[in-house]
Scaffold this active site. Sequence first.
Site, PDB file in Angstrom:
ATOM      1  N   THR A 224       0.839  -1.188   0.000  1.00 31.44           N
ATOM      2  CA  THR A 224       0.000   0.000   0.000  1.00 31.44           C
ATOM      3  C   THR A 224       0.880   1.246   0.000  1.00 31.44           C
ATOM      4  O   THR A 224       2.099   1.172   0.144  1.00 31.44           O
ATOM      5  CB  THR A 224      -0.905   0.040   1.246  1.00 31.44           C
ATOM      6  OG1 THR A 224      -0.073   0.106   2.412  1.00 31.44           O
ATOM      7  CG2 THR A 224      -1.795  -1.186   1.328  1.00 31.44           C
TER       8      THR A 224
ATOM      9  N   ASP B 117       2.547   4.421   1.694  1.00 31.57           N
ATOM     10  CA  ASP B 117       3.078   4.683   3.034  1.00 31.57           C
ATOM     11  C   ASP B 117       3.698   3.452   3.690  1.00 31.57           C
ATOM     12  O   ASP B 117       3.751   3.362   4.915  1.00 31.57           O
ATOM     13  CB  ASP B 117       1.971   5.251   3.936  1.00 31.57           C
ATOM     14  CG  ASP B 117       2.515   6.151   5.035  1.00 31.57           C
ATOM     15  OD1 ASP B 117       3.638   6.671   4.862  1.00 31.57           O
ATOM     16  OD2 ASP B 117       1.830   6.329   6.056  1.00 31.57           O
TER      17      ASP B 117
ATOM     18  N   GLY C 117       6.870   2.246   2.571  1.00 33.99           N
ATOM     19  CA  GLY C 117       8.312   2.268   2.406  1.00 33.99           C
ATOM     20  C   GLY C 117       8.850   1.785   1.078  1.00 33.99           C
ATOM     21  O   GLY C 117      10.028   1.426   0.980  1.00 33.99           O
ATOM     22  N   LYS C 118       8.034   1.798   0.019  1.00 27.95           N
ATOM     23  CA  LYS C 118       8.502   1.292  -1.274  1.00 27.95           C
ATOM     24  C   LYS C 118       9.659   2.122  -1.832  1.00 27.95           C
ATOM     25  O   LYS C 118      10.667   1.579  -2.272  1.00 27.95           O
ATOM     26  CB  LYS C 118       7.338   1.269  -2.274  1.00 27.95           C
ATOM     27  CG  LYS C 118       6.220   0.298  -1.910  1.00 27.95           C
ATOM     28  CD  LYS C 118       5.116   0.301  -2.949  1.00 27.95           C
ATOM     29  CE  LYS C 118       4.471   1.661  -3.113  1.00 27.95           C
ATOM     30  NZ  LYS C 118       3.840   2.154  -1.857  1.00 27.95           N
TER      31      LYS C 118
ATOM     32  N   GLU D  73       7.322   3.734  -8.725  1.00 26.91           N
ATOM     33  CA  GLU D  73       5.975   4.119  -9.178  1.00 26.91           C
ATOM     34  C   GLU D  73       5.576   3.313 -10.413  1.00 26.91           C
ATOM     35  O   GLU D  73       4.975   3.817 -11.365  1.00 26.91           O
ATOM     36  CB  GLU D  73       5.905   5.618  -9.473  1.00 26.91           C
ATOM     37  CG  GLU D  73       6.345   6.522  -8.332  1.00 26.91           C
ATOM     38  CD  GLU D  73       5.408   6.480  -7.120  1.00 26.91           C
ATOM     39  OE1 GLU D  73       4.346   5.846  -7.209  1.00 26.91           O
ATOM     40  OE2 GLU D  73       5.755   7.088  -6.088  1.00 26.91           O
TER      41      GLU D  73
END
Length: 224
Positions: free
Chosen positions: A10, A12, A14-15, A87
Amino acid sequence: MAELVFFSGTMDCGKSTLALQMHHNHAARGRDGVLFTRQDRAGDSTISSRLGLVHGAHEVRDETDFWDEVVARRTHGRRVDYLICDEAQFYTAQQVDQLARAVDELGVDVFAFGISTDFRTRLFPGSARLVELADRVETLQVRALCWCGARATHNARTVGGVMVVEGAQVVVGDVGADAAADEVGYEVLCRRHHVQRMTAATAHAASPSAQTLAEPAAMLPLDA
């Protein structure tokens, strides 16, 4: 063997932080990598983490061809051992096919990072294709939390703190920002509160009895 790996979670969770950490680790071992992103909240040609990490990157456009990007660099003497693709949910399905081809035919490791579903719980085209083609799909272990404290599993779009379920699939905004009445923001919710369309703002505004019923600890068995 080179791999196509999709790191998903999801908002938020940490990706982008992991993307930059992975780039650091590989570069520190002498590997040559190229960073890509698309529509980062900090602006074009940037990978940004909510922890404050920022790194320049190449902005992905509709016309970007990853096969050509790798071949052009290698033609000019760069090794290009790996790609960091942040992204990735915003990439086209054709661009994901290009990434897979670069892995298979050029031996380039591709590490893609992105969310799987939009605010309507529908798969993004890029994420759907990554799930179909990736050698591995990794769920990030850092759990984002819903306002109620449960694990957040869904991304919600808000306008002035109120959840909306209609609109364009891609509208750039931030998580946890104090949006004005007409500004778009995002919030991560557990499935139950996503279905109920109950954001932190609407829960706070609810009456004490309604907010109590929303808390898992207050739910009673039917025969109580």
